[in-house]
Scaffold this motif. Structure first.
Motif, mmCIF file in Angstrom:
data_model
loop_
_atom_site.group_PDB
_atom_site.id
_atom_site.type_symbol
_atom_site.label_atom_id
_atom_site.label_comp_id
_atom_site.label_asym_id
_atom_site.label_seq_id
_atom_site.Cartn_x
_atom_site.Cartn_y
_atom_site.Cartn_z
ATOM 1 N N GLY A 219 0.757 -1.268 0.198
ATOM 2 C CA GLY A 219 -0.033 0.115 0.080
ATOM 3 C C GLY A 219 0.745 1.257 -0.011
ATOM 4 N N THR B 26 11.544 -6.878 1.637
ATOM 5 C CA THR B 26 12.765 -7.305 0.660
ATOM 6 C C THR B 26 13.194 -6.031 -0.355
ATOM 7 O OG1 THR B 26 11.702 -9.490 0.467
ATOM 8 C CG2 THR B 26 13.598 -8.826 -1.199
ATOM 9 N N VAL C 284 14.793 -3.593 -2.758
ATOM 10 C CA VAL C 284 15.626 -3.868 -3.937
ATOM 11 C C VAL C 284 16.973 -3.120 -3.786
ATOM 12 C CG1 VAL C 284 15.559 -3.467 -6.294
ATOM 13 C CG2 VAL C 284 13.557 -4.429 -5.384
ATOM 14 N N ALA D 163 8.803 2.628 -7.418
ATOM 15 C CA ALA D 163 9.490 3.491 -6.176
ATOM 16 C C ALA D 163 9.679 4.792 -6.549
ATOM 17 C CB ALA D 163 10.970 2.810 -5.921
ATOM 18 N N HIS E 144 14.705 8.211 -6.303
ATOM 19 C CA HIS E 144 15.372 6.916 -5.365
ATOM 20 C C HIS E 144 15.656 6.037 -6.401
ATOM 21 C CE1 HIS E 144 15.496 3.756 -2.435
ATOM 22 N NE2 HIS E 144 14.906 3.045 -3.452
ATOM 23 N N PHE F 174 -7.363 12.940 11.939
ATOM 24 C CA PHE F 174 -6.146 13.309 11.018
ATOM 25 C C PHE F 174 -6.107 14.678 10.639
ATOM 26 C CE2 PHE F 174 -4.660 13.767 6.826
ATOM 27 C CZ PHE F 174 -3.849 12.863 6.326
ATOM 28 N N SER G 143 10.427 5.979 0.772
ATOM 29 C CA SER G 143 11.587 6.476 0.031
ATOM 30 C C SER G 143 11.143 7.487 -1.051
ATOM 31 C CB SER G 143 12.171 5.464 -0.989
ATOM 32 O OG SER G 143 12.234 4.085 -0.165
ATOM 33 N N TYR H 157 3.499 14.047 -3.684
ATOM 34 C CA TYR H 157 2.958 13.873 -5.153
ATOM 35 C C TYR H 157 4.270 14.181 -6.129
ATOM 36 C CZ TYR H 157 -1.443 15.232 -2.667
ATOM 37 O OH TYR H 157 -2.411 15.364 -1.924
ATOM 38 N N GLY I 96 0.945 12.406 -9.008
ATOM 39 C CA GLY I 96 0.516 11.813 -7.887
ATOM 40 C C GLY I 96 -0.829 11.994 -7.462
ATOM 41 N N PRO J 85 -6.042 8.775 -7.909
ATOM 42 C CA PRO J 85 -6.345 8.632 -9.558
ATOM 43 C C PRO J 85 -5.248 8.716 -10.345
ATOM 44 C CG PRO J 85 -7.855 10.207 -8.151
ATOM 45 C CD PRO J 85 -6.706 9.964 -7.458
ATOM 46 N N CYS K 164 -2.152 7.972 -10.234
ATOM 47 C CA CYS K 164 -1.269 6.812 -9.767
ATOM 48 C C CYS K 164 -1.888 5.665 -10.733
ATOM 49 C CB CYS K 164 -1.218 6.796 -8.419
ATOM 50 S SG CYS K 164 -0.072 7.548 -7.534
HETATM 51 C C1 LIG Z 1 -0.222 12.209 4.221
HETATM 52 C C2 LIG Z 1 -0.545 11.834 2.624
HETATM 53 C C3 LIG Z 1 -1.862 12.436 2.358
HETATM 54 C C4 LIG Z 1 -2.420 12.295 1.162
HETATM 55 N N1 LIG Z 1 -3.653 12.715 0.812
HETATM 56 C C5 LIG Z 1 -3.930 12.323 -0.257
HETATM 57 C C6 LIG Z 1 -5.318 12.089 -0.930
HETATM 58 O O1 LIG Z 1 -6.175 12.546 0.016
HETATM 59 N N2 LIG Z 1 -5.880 11.771 -1.946
HETATM 60 C C7 LIG Z 1 -5.055 11.291 -2.831
HETATM 61 O O2 LIG Z 1 -5.451 10.861 -4.041
HETATM 62 N N3 LIG Z 1 -3.582 11.112 -2.681
HETATM 63 C C8 LIG Z 1 -3.192 11.643 -1.579
HETATM 64 N N4 LIG Z 1 -1.742 11.598 -1.279
HETATM 65 C C9 LIG Z 1 -0.916 11.190 -2.234
HETATM 66 C C10 LIG Z 1 -0.925 9.504 -2.276
HETATM 67 O O3 LIG Z 1 -1.095 8.847 -1.259
HETATM 68 C C11 LIG Z 1 0.157 9.187 -3.370
HETATM 69 O O4 LIG Z 1 0.124 9.752 -4.517
HETATM 70 C C12 LIG Z 1 0.116 7.689 -3.668
HETATM 71 O O5 LIG Z 1 -0.371 6.890 -2.749
HETATM 72 C C13 LIG Z 1 1.246 7.164 -4.345
HETATM 73 O O6 LIG Z 1 1.389 5.780 -4.639
HETATM 74 P P1 LIG Z 1 2.808 5.238 -5.301
HETATM 75 O O7 LIG Z 1 2.292 3.999 -5.966
HETATM 76 O O8 LIG Z 1 2.989 6.252 -6.346
HETATM 77 O O9 LIG Z 1 3.893 5.101 -4.184
HETATM 78 P P2 LIG Z 1 4.011 4.851 -2.922
HETATM 79 O O10 LIG Z 1 2.783 4.938 -2.040
HETATM 80 O O11 LIG Z 1 4.946 5.878 -2.417
HETATM 81 O O12 LIG Z 1 4.689 3.456 -2.718
HETATM 82 C C14 LIG Z 1 5.868 3.016 -3.211
HETATM 83 C C15 LIG Z 1 6.329 1.687 -2.571
HETATM 84 O O13 LIG Z 1 7.762 1.439 -3.160
HETATM 85 C C16 LIG Z 1 8.394 0.955 -2.283
HETATM 86 N N5 LIG Z 1 9.819 0.878 -2.246
HETATM 87 C C17 LIG Z 1 10.591 2.027 -2.432
HETATM 88 N N6 LIG Z 1 11.942 1.899 -2.640
HETATM 89 C C18 LIG Z 1 11.980 0.386 -2.677
HETATM 90 C C19 LIG Z 1 12.947 -0.381 -2.971
HETATM 91 N N7 LIG Z 1 14.423 -0.041 -3.032
HETATM 92 N N8 LIG Z 1 12.650 -1.894 -2.877
HETATM 93 C C20 LIG Z 1 11.394 -2.182 -2.705
HETATM 94 N N9 LIG Z 1 10.364 -1.301 -2.501
HETATM 95 C C21 LIG Z 1 10.502 -0.090 -2.616
HETATM 96 C C22 LIG Z 1 7.887 1.515 -0.837
HETATM 97 O O14 LIG Z 1 8.320 1.080 0.319
HETATM 98 C C23 LIG Z 1 6.519 1.774 -1.290
HETATM 99 O O15 LIG Z 1 5.650 0.745 -0.607
HETATM 100 C C24 LIG Z 1 -1.214 11.577 0.100
HETATM 101 C C25 LIG Z 1 0.027 11.337 0.675
HETATM 102 C C26 LIG Z 1 0.336 11.367 1.789
HETATM 103 C C27 LIG Z 1 1.792 10.835 2.459
#
Ligand SMILES: Cc1cc2nc3c(=O)[nH]c(=O)nc-3n(C[C@H](O)[C@H](O)[C@H](O)COP(=O)(O)OP(=O)(O)OC[C@H]3O[C@@H](n4cnc5c(N)ncnc54)[C@H](O)[C@@H]3O)c2cc1C
Length: 492
Positions: free
Chosen positions: A38, A248, A250, A283, A287, A376, A432, A439, A473, A476, A478
């Motif tokens: 997640g 794990t 990477v 990721a 990073h 929150f 990361s 975003y 970010g 939607p 993503c």
């Molecule tokens: C506090 C907060 C409030 C937010 N509010 C909203 C909102 O209300 N509505 C909305 O739509 N969006 C919101 N966002 C933004 C939204 O959460 C993100 O845009 C979205 O969840 C990002 O998803 P992602 O798949 O890009 O990456 P991430 O959720 O960042 O996941 C990336 C994953 O990659 C993994 N990873 C990184 N490096 C490595 C590695 N070397 N090896 C293995 N795994 C690795 C990480 O551990 C992580 O699990 C919010 C974010 C935060 C933090």
């Protein structure tokens, strides 16, 4: 031999991409650093309170539903959600209050009364927002900007003919000042810039398409909380045969002759190489280049691009309940311009912040003990540049308590029985995300969409999806990112 795909990271985009690649015939392994899936969409349960740690606003549920449809699986088996009648409760420092209805005509009527603007102007603004979205989404949000076919489509020609109406080179604030007289209404619509971590005083007026998503398409609440969005995709992926390696990290993406060949991980202290035909990094892009591709120069624009805002979040267990609050609540600052100057130019926390409070127990009472609420409480923050967060956090807590106590008429501090705090350093540590940006990169520059990492890398067989890659970010985008990436990868 079935071709193998590795997805690095189990954020929402990584999970969605894994489901799409599995459907395309790949043998998919998702490799996640954390012990949970997640990413930013994580959860915290303490002392009878449940908190969604990351996203709290859910729009466009059809993008989640499309993944279940793709796998011919009934959505209800894994995930449920409901539409909200009220979008948000808005509070201003002078004590005024506006409840935003999710029904557009009702919103127009009530907003005309409250803000003293004409219904025609309000309706025309919302219609214009829908028009901008319809013109730009098929190009900027649903397609790869690095794919020449995007530029030959009729949608692109339509957008080019309508360039003048998109207000690309105006700022969002200027656009709103040209339309509205009421300062509160300008602040109301300026806030939508924060949905992608930008400043309304810098980002393009094209962002005035964002209200359309909330005000025409609606806002939703997942009946088991925001965390259940990612968990439903994780469960579906497992059921469809996606393999997960959790806990794990990477360490490296193996590249030979400019082509990704797999990844390097450590299992029980021993280095292991996992081969793959396709590698997708979910990721953070910075990073990925800096840590996972040590022999490849990080592109200059990836280093230089301004990051989006971050957040400072207080998760408060509150020992009472407030009838004036709803699921989403905004307490505006007096001076929005100064607030964004402090965040983006001075790189510090605002002296007088706009405070967002999300209370999921309003919709899901089991998220807090009986008669209590799970708050929150978030303020916009700059991305981490080495600020003294300990000091900033303590000062901000006092500011928030003072401001909310004034507005709600009780001393909030007396009711905080549990507290957890997440700052930009914590956000980076957990996921990361470079500098703790929520975003990826900001959209303050009108060229931002073209500077963001494209979904196909210049390294063969290496792709990117997620909030720091195209189109950006938020849940939607993503999910769009995962689809664009999977669409670029040939089916087997
Ligand atoms: C506090 C907060 C409030 C937010 N509010 C909203 C909102 O209300 N509505 C909305 O739509 N969006 C919101 N966002 C933004 C939204 O959460 C993100 O845009 C979205 O969840 C990002 O998803 P992602 O798949 O890009 O990456 P991430 O959720 O960042 O996941 C990336 C994953 O990659 C993994 N990873 C990184 N490096 C490595 C590695 N070397 N090896 C293995 N795994 C690795 C990480 O551990 C992580 O699990 C919010 C974010 C935060 C933090």
């Amino acid at each position: 031999m079935q071709k193998k795909a590795i997805v690095i990271g189990a954020g929402i985009a990584g999970l969605a991409c894994s489901l799409r690649l599995q459907k395309k015939g790949y043998k998919v392994t998702v490799v996640e650093r954390n012990s949970y899936t997640g990413g930013k969409m994580h959860v915290l349960k303490q002392h009878g309170y449940r908190f969604d740690l990351g996203p709290s606003l859910f729009t466009m549920p059809e993008l989640v539903a499309s993944l279940f449809k793709l796998h011919n699986t009934p959505l209800e088996k894994y995930f449920s959600y409901k539409k909200k009648d009220i979008i948000c409760h808005y509070f201003w420092p002078d004590g005024s209050f506006f409840k935003a209805s999710a029904e557009p005509e009702e919103w127009i009527k009530e907003a005309a009364d409250f803000f003293g603007e004409s219904s025609e102007i309000l309706r025309s603004y919302l219609d214009n927002s829908a028009r901008k979205y319809a013109l730009t989404a098929p190009i900027f949000l649903e397609k790869s900007l690095a794919d020449w076919k995007t530029y030959l489509s009729t949608n692109t020609l339509k957008a080019i003919f309508n360039l003048g109406t998109l207000n690309i080179f105006n700022t969002l604030d200027k656009h709103h000042k040209d339309i509205f007289k009421n300062k509160k209404l300008i602040q109301y619509f300026n806030r939508f810039a924060t949905y992608n971590g930008s400043s309304p005083y810098k980002t393009s007026a094209i962002m005035s398409m964002i209200p359309h998503l909330e005000m025409h398409k609606g806002t939703y609440f997942p009946t088991e909380g925001m965390h259940s969005i990612g968990q439903s995709l994780y469960q579906l992926a497992k059921d469809k045969g996606v393999h997960f390696l959790l806990s794990t990290p990477v360490l490296k993406i193996n590249v030979e002759n400019n082509s990704a060949k797999g990844i390097e991980i450590v299992v029980n202290g021993a280095t292991q190489y996992l081969e793959a035909d396709i590698v997708v990094s979910n990721a953070d892009v910075f990073h990925t280049y800096e840590k996972l591709l040590p022999t490849i120069q990080t592109p200059k624009r990836i280093v230089q691009e301004e990051r989006s805002s971050s957040g400072l979040i207080f998760y408060w267990g509150i020992s009472t309940s407030f009838s004036s609050l709803d699921l989403h609540n905004i307490f505006f600052s007096e001076d929005y311009h100064t607030e964004f100057k402090e965040i983006f130019d001075k790189q510090t926390l605002p002296t007088d912040p706009t405070i967002y409070i999300n209370i999921s127990s309003k919709e899901k009472p089991s998220d807090a003990p009986k008669g209590c609420e799970n708050w929150f409480v978030m303020v916009n923050a700059p991305a981490n540049q080495g600020q003294d967060w300990e000091d900033l956090k303590q000062k901000m807590k006092q500011t928030i308590v003072r401001k909310l106590s004034d507005q709600l008429g009780v001393n909030i501090a007396d009711y905080i029985v549990y507290e957890e705090i997440l700052d930009p350093i914590g956000i980076e540590k957990n996921t990361s995300a470079y500098q703790g940006a929520l975003y990826g990169t900001s959209s303050n520059d009108p060229k931002a969409a073209f500077l963001r990492q494209s979904n196909k890398s210049h390294i063969e067989n290496l792709y990117f999806c997620g909030g720091s890659a195209h189109p950006g970010g938020g849940i939607p985008l993503c999910l769009h990112s995962a689809k664009i990436t999977a669409d670029l990868i040939p089916a087997l």
